[in-house]
Design an enzyme around this catalytic site. Structure first.
Site, PDB file in Angstrom:
ATOM      1  N   ALA A  28      -3.794 -44.795 -91.936  1.00  0.00           N
ATOM      2  CA  ALA A  28      -2.492 -44.145 -91.864  1.00  0.00           C
ATOM      3  C   ALA A  28      -2.738 -42.640 -91.758  1.00  0.00           C
ATOM      4  CB  ALA A  28      -1.668 -44.486 -93.099  1.00  0.00           C
ATOM      5  N   TYR A  29      -1.698 -41.916 -91.378  1.00  0.00           N
ATOM      6  CA  TYR A  29      -1.839 -40.482 -91.097  1.00  0.00           C
ATOM      7  C   TYR A  29      -0.971 -39.647 -92.021  1.00  0.00           C
ATOM      8  CZ  TYR A  29      -4.570 -41.705 -87.077  1.00  0.00           C
ATOM      9  OH  TYR A  29      -5.582 -42.180 -86.277  1.00  0.00           O
TER      10      TYR A  29
END
Length: 149
Positions: A28-29
């Site tokens: 995820a970012y």
């Protein structure tokens, strides 16, 4: 600063017989913009925070800093990341003096398979396996940070 020079290709054939390792990945970012990303990656047995930055011009090279973090910290950080997750299985494939990492995407990106190879220079040559398809290096549609959408 570490530098990453990477080329990406779609995969069009059977590569799994060449693989020596399989890794399950969730990523995820924390940040995504055209010039930099900060991602959290959790694998079967390790976790990392990675920062990547674009270079000026049409260079394939990017700045990359990767730090191992405790898996529990990664799980907590993933919960505060931007919406969307990448779920994929990575296959490690030695190929001559290089190594391909072939990502088979799941969930919202089911059916997408991308191979990456890291090179020591932008002009370095390498042998292409028969299962390697169209090159998509530099196409933002195939950046993992775009695939979270």
């Amino acid at each position: 600063m570490a530098t990453e020079i990477e080329r990406k290709f779609l995969v069009t054939g059977n590569f799994r017989n060449d693989a020596i390792k399989e890794i399950n990945i969730i990523q995820a970012y924390l940040t995504v913009d055209p010039f930099k990303t900060t991602r959290i990656r959790l694998t079967d047995d390790e976790a990392y925070i990675t920062i990547k930055s674009a270079r000026s011009g049409a260079s394939l090279a990017r700045g990359e800093w990767e730090f191992k973090i405790p898996a529990e910290d990664a799980k907590e950080l993933i919960n505060i990341c931007l919406p969307g997750r990448i779920i994929k299985t990575r296959y490690i494939i030695p190929w001559g003096k290089h190594k391909f990492e072939v990502d088979v995407f799941h969930d919202k990106n089911e059916g997408l398979i991308i191979a990456e190879i890291e090179l020591s220079s932008e002009n370095e040559s390498f042998n292409k396996p028969a299962w390697l398809g169209k090159e998509v290096t530099g196409d933002p549609a195939y950046y993992n940070s775009s695939l979270i959408k």
